[in-house]
Design an enzyme around this catalytic site. Structure first.
Site, PDB file in Angstrom:
ATOM      1  CG  LEU A 128     -15.466   0.418  -2.237  1.00  0.00           C
ATOM      2  CD1 LEU A 128     -16.377  -0.710  -1.731  1.00  0.00           C
ATOM      3  CD2 LEU A 128     -15.847   0.808  -3.656  1.00  0.00           C
ATOM      4  CG  ASP A 167      -9.817  -7.202   8.108  1.00  0.00           C
ATOM      5  OD1 ASP A 167      -9.128  -6.208   8.400  1.00  0.00           O
ATOM      6  OD2 ASP A 167     -10.445  -7.302   7.035  1.00  0.00           O
ATOM      7  CB  VAL A 199      -0.965   0.008   1.208  1.00  0.00           C
ATOM      8  CG1 VAL A 199      -1.718   1.336   1.281  1.00  0.00           C
ATOM      9  CG2 VAL A 199      -1.948  -1.144   1.096  1.00  0.00           C
ATOM     10  CB  THR A 243       2.627   0.130   9.633  1.00  0.00           C
ATOM     11  OG1 THR A 243       1.909   0.752  10.715  1.00  0.00           O
ATOM     12  CG2 THR A 243       3.704   1.070   9.158  1.00  0.00           C
ATOM     13  CB  ALA A 264       9.683   5.148   8.396  1.00  0.00           C
ATOM     14  CB  ALA A 288      -9.870  -0.993  -0.495  1.00  0.00           C
ATOM     15  CD  GLU A 332      -5.213  -6.779   7.436  1.00  0.00           C
ATOM     16  OE1 GLU A 332      -4.301  -6.348   8.168  1.00  0.00           O
ATOM     17  OE2 GLU A 332      -5.907  -6.039   6.721  1.00  0.00           O
ATOM     18  CE  LYS A 364     -11.669  -4.249   6.245  1.00  0.00           C
ATOM     19  NZ  LYS A 364     -11.527  -5.318   5.249  1.00  0.00           N
ATOM     20  CE  LYS A 419      -8.844  -2.959   7.824  1.00  0.00           C
ATOM     21  NZ  LYS A 419      -7.630  -3.643   7.347  1.00  0.00           N
TER      22      LYS A 419
END
Ligand code: ADP
Ligand code: ASP
Ligand code: MG
Length: 810
Positions: A608, A673, A470, A550, A499, A606, A662, A677, A574
């Site tokens: 959206l 996950d 990402v 990260t 970094a 993502a 992930e 969310k 997250k």
């Protein structure tokens, strides 16, 4: 006639001197050419003196290097046949200087007179050199006609005597006369003095005024007077025109391009001043005159002094008492201290004055002496000096006609976390000046420049942590978009820190995104969250955004401190938004109060626009009643991929290889996950909940999550057979498995659902996400957002969109 002044920057190099020659020799008018010492020589002479007075022999080496520099330049700018003759002429001066320095060294003693004598050699030597370079030039020795008087170890011009002497010195003006700037003589004693650092500009103005020049040209190393010091603000640009008052205000507050007293003589005679670049003579330059400004720009320039102290006197005893100011300024004047900043509260119970750091202690001493009685009886509290401050002046004649300038100024500073210590605005309203901590000077100047100048572009400074799929994708996208953003949106996204797992690299001027990986590895320092935080805070940069790509707890733990220092945060991570509720609420609250942003759109779906859409609904008065969503791209991919040929374990591996999952796929398979969310969405919908409030219906037994990641990969195939049975049944029934997150009536749950063809979740290809939002407005037909819900490039694009939305706040 004209007076042309060439500063040390112009005569400090071979190229410069050759340009000077060309410029002067192509003049049509008669001209007096005033020159400074070669750039850096005055400083060097002071340094040599200090070494000698300390009894350190190495002053000789330093002195020798001064001589060598002059000789080398001489050789390069004059014809060989003249070298010996000119060198001999200069050597006479260097011999004199040697004698003075030897004295200082043996006596270990120096006084003002000797100091003045030593620094005078800079201009004496340079003027002879330049007079020899310019064809047919005559020579005038400024100390013969520039006269000063001395008090408190400071020399001031004796205008009358000087003017009379100039007139008698120049009964006829030769075509070109070269004259040293800066140096003068004492009216009474005749010893060498000077007009103060940068004083050559003043010499030129004095001559221009006395001889009624048509114009005074100041030739230097920049294209003109700029909106700010170009050495601090890379985006500063040349100002076409300034009034005398504007120029004077800017110079008084540190715009080094002209020595402050310079404007005064030419202003009186209404002689225009032009600032020109010796190294780019075709540039138009800046015109300073009495003419009215036709532009509507409220602010013309910003300047600053970084060597300031604020001396404050406070006490109820001052209220309404006549003569306090008179005594205060009298006490300062008695010791030759002039205040460049004065601020008095309307209740009169404090007066603050700005003086240089070096004069602060003396100022406190003489004020305390003057008010000894009031201090003793307690009508005045102690007089205090706060040192290491900076004063900024924002200048423009048009300010007085345009309301709201201060509001905009201090609003912009406040949003960037710059604390203003004292403010003063002259009644002429041409100048607002204020005092801040020196540490924030660069940032403050940038913020103001950004807020007021229609600079070509706005700047956003990005720190990125995490250069995986990402973060790396984001840097590629920024690199691709940079030219277009700059040309079409006037936005420059500058990545000032990166970094990776190992190292962190900071670069105020921006990191080249074509080679950031190598740069971080080779030039970076070992990266820890503490090093990252410290580096960012020390850079103290304006319009700053911290981007977290990260999945790290420690990195998420930095947000609070960053937000408190006015650094916006964009998180693909997250952890903060889904972790402890109090922390999430606090982060949002800090961002709101500071007028900056904490964004995490990519935490769900993502790229959206889910969170943003929900925020818009809520902010416009709608109420979110129910959410139902497939939020795991990985799980959806797995359920869409399982077939007679592809068992569960293989589908998981494929999700990992496609980089949907992930880094640890168990986070997806365990529902963690999706729980995160759902927590984030529910919070954004206005509910206060923790992850433990979400009911989980897992489809893979807990034991597969208990061991190591390796154990997981070794054992997960045990589930393949069971899933194949289910798959066959679902296929026969025309159904599909979906892992659905639901929020309804304060109930939060995640789990497997079997959906048939009529369900909107049935057709959900690949790794797509879908979310149904039922609100008071969207009741019978809930809003549906659907599309790619995972993948590095869409996630990176979503992070990019968050960054862009920060650029748009002003
Ligand atoms: P010189 O040797 O020609 O007298 P100085 O170094 O004294 O030159 O002054 C020119 C320098 O002034 C520039 O190089 C620039 O860094 C600095 N400067 C500070 N503020 C401004 C400004 N507002 N506009 C232009 N230059 C500025
Ligand atoms: N050479 C002197 C200085 O450096 C004067 C000048 O350059 O104007 O201050
Ligand atoms: Mg100068």
């Amino acid at each position: 006639m004209k007076v042309l002044k060439f500063g040390g920057t112009s005569v400090g190099s071979v190229d410069g001197i050759l340009n000077v020659k060309r410029i002067v020799e192509s003049q049509q008018d008669r001209a007096i050419v005033v020159v400074s010492a070669l750039g850096g020589i005055t400083d060097k002479l002071i340094a040599v003196t200090n070494i000698a007075v300390a009894g350190d022999k190495t002053y000789q080496t330093e002195f020798a290097s001064i001589i060598t520099r002059h000789k080398e330049i001489l050789k390069a700018v004059t014809p060989a046949v003249k070298h010996a003759e000119i060198a001999a002429e200069l050597q006479v001066l260097f011999d004199d200087l040697q004698t003075v320095l030897t004295d200082v060294f043996t006596e270990r003693n120096i006084n003002l007179q000797k100091k003045d004598l030593i620094v005078s050699f800079g201009e004496r030597v340079s003027s002879i050199l330049i007079a020899n370079v310019i064809d047919g030039a005559a020579y005038a020795y400024a100390p013969d006609f520039i006269k000063t008087i001395t008090s408190f170890d400071k020399h001031t011009l004796d205008l009358e005597t000087t003017n009379a002497l100039i007139h008698s010195h120049f009964p006829h003006l030769p075509k070109v006369t070269v004259c040293p700037g800066f140096i003068s003589t004492d009216k009474v004693t005749g010893v060498i003095t000077n007009l103060g650092r940068g004083g050559s500009d003043y010499t030129a103005a004095i001559l221009a005024a006395a001889l009624d020049a048509e114009v005074l040209e100041i030739w230097t190393d920049v294209d003109g007077f700029m909106t700010a010091d170009p050495k601090v603000i890379s985006k500063a640009y040349v100002i076409d025109h300034l009034s005398y008052v504007e120029a004077m205000e800017l110079c008084n507050y540190g715009a080094k391009v002209i020595y402050p007293p310079t404007i005064f003589p030419v202003y009186h005679k209404n002689i225009p001043v032009i600032i020109k670049n010796t190294f780019n003579p075709d540039a138009q330059g800046t015109f300073i005159s009495r003419a009215k400004d036709v532009s509507n720009q409220p602010i013309k320039g910003i300047s600053s002094i970084d060597d300031a102290a604020l001396v404050t006197m406070q006490g109820l005893g001052m209220v309404g008492v006549i003569g306090v100011s008179k005594r205060l300024f009298g006490a300062l004047a008695n010791v030759g201290i002039s205040a460049f900043f004065i601020s008095q509260a309307s209740s009169e119970n404090t007066i603050s004055i700005g003086v240089s750091n070096a004069e602060a202690d003396l100022a406190v001493e003489v004020i305390s002496e003057e008010f000894a009685f009031e201090l003793k009886i307690g009508e005045i509290n102690a007089v205090k000096a706060e040192k290491n401050l900076a004063t900024i002046a924002v200048v423009g004649d048009n300010m007085k006609r345009i309301p709201g300038i201060s509001g905009k100024l201090f609003g912009a500073l406040g949003r960037s976390g710059v604390n203003v210590i004292a403010i003063a605005q002259g009644a002429s309203e041409t100048n607002i000046s204020f005092v801040i901590d020196t540490k924030s000077l660069r940032k403050a100047l940038n913020v103001i420049h950004e807020a007021f100048f229609l600079s070509e572009y706005q700047e956003l400074n990005v720190f990125l942590v995490g250069t995986g799929t990402v973060g790396g994708g984001l840097l590629d996208q920024i690199k691709q978009q940079q030219p277009k953003l700059k040309s079409q949106n006037n936005l420059k996204i500058k990545v000032v820190g990166v970094a990776d797992e190992f190292n962190v690299l900071f670069r105020r001027e921006g990191i080249d995104l074509n080679a950031y990986k190598e740069a971080v590895t080779k030039e970076g320092v070992p990266s820890t969250p503490e090093v990252i935080l410290k580096g960012i805070l020390e850079m103290n940069i304006f319009n700053a955004v911290f981007v977290d790509c990260t999945a790290s707890y420690q990195v998420a733990a930095l947000y609070k401190e960053l937000l408190l220092h006015n650094v916006s945060v964009v998180a693909a991570n997250k952890i903060a938004a889904s972790g402890n509720y109090a922390n999430y609420a606090e982060l949002k609250d800090i961002a709101r109060k500071k007028g900056i942003k904490f964004l995490f759109e990519t935490n769900v779906g993502a790229g959206l626009p889910i969170i943003n859409t929900m925020n818009n609904l809520v902010n416009s008065g709608d109420k979110i009643l129910k959410l139902e969503a497939v939020l795991s791209g990985t799980l959806n991919f797995i359920f869409n991929t399982i077939s007679a040929e592809i068992p569960l374990s293989k589908a998981i591996m494929m999700a990992k290889e496609a980089r949907y999952a992930e880094p640890d796929p168990r986070i997806d398979l365990s529902g963690t996950d999706v729980v995160r969310k759902l927590v984030i969405l529910s919070r954004e919908a206005g509910y206060q909940l923790e992850q433990t409030d979400v009911k989980k219906n897992l489809f893979i037994p807990q034991k597969y999550f208990d061991g190591t990641l390796e154990d997981f990969w070794n054992n997960i195939h045990e589930m393949d057979a069971e899933f194949e049975t289910i798959r066959q049944r679902l296929e026969a029934e025309g159904k599909k498995y979906r892992f659905v997150a639901t929020m309804e009536n304060g109930d939060f749950s995640v789990g497997l659902q079997e959906v048939d063809m009529r369900h909107p979740f049935y057709e959900l290809e690949g790794s797509n996400n879908i979310i149904m939002i039922k609100t008071e407005r969207y009741y019978d037909y809930p809003m549906i957002i659907k599309g790619y819900g995972a993948g590095a490039s869409v996630t990176a694009a979503g992070v990019f969109a968050d960054i862009m939305s920060i650029a748009n706040i002003r």
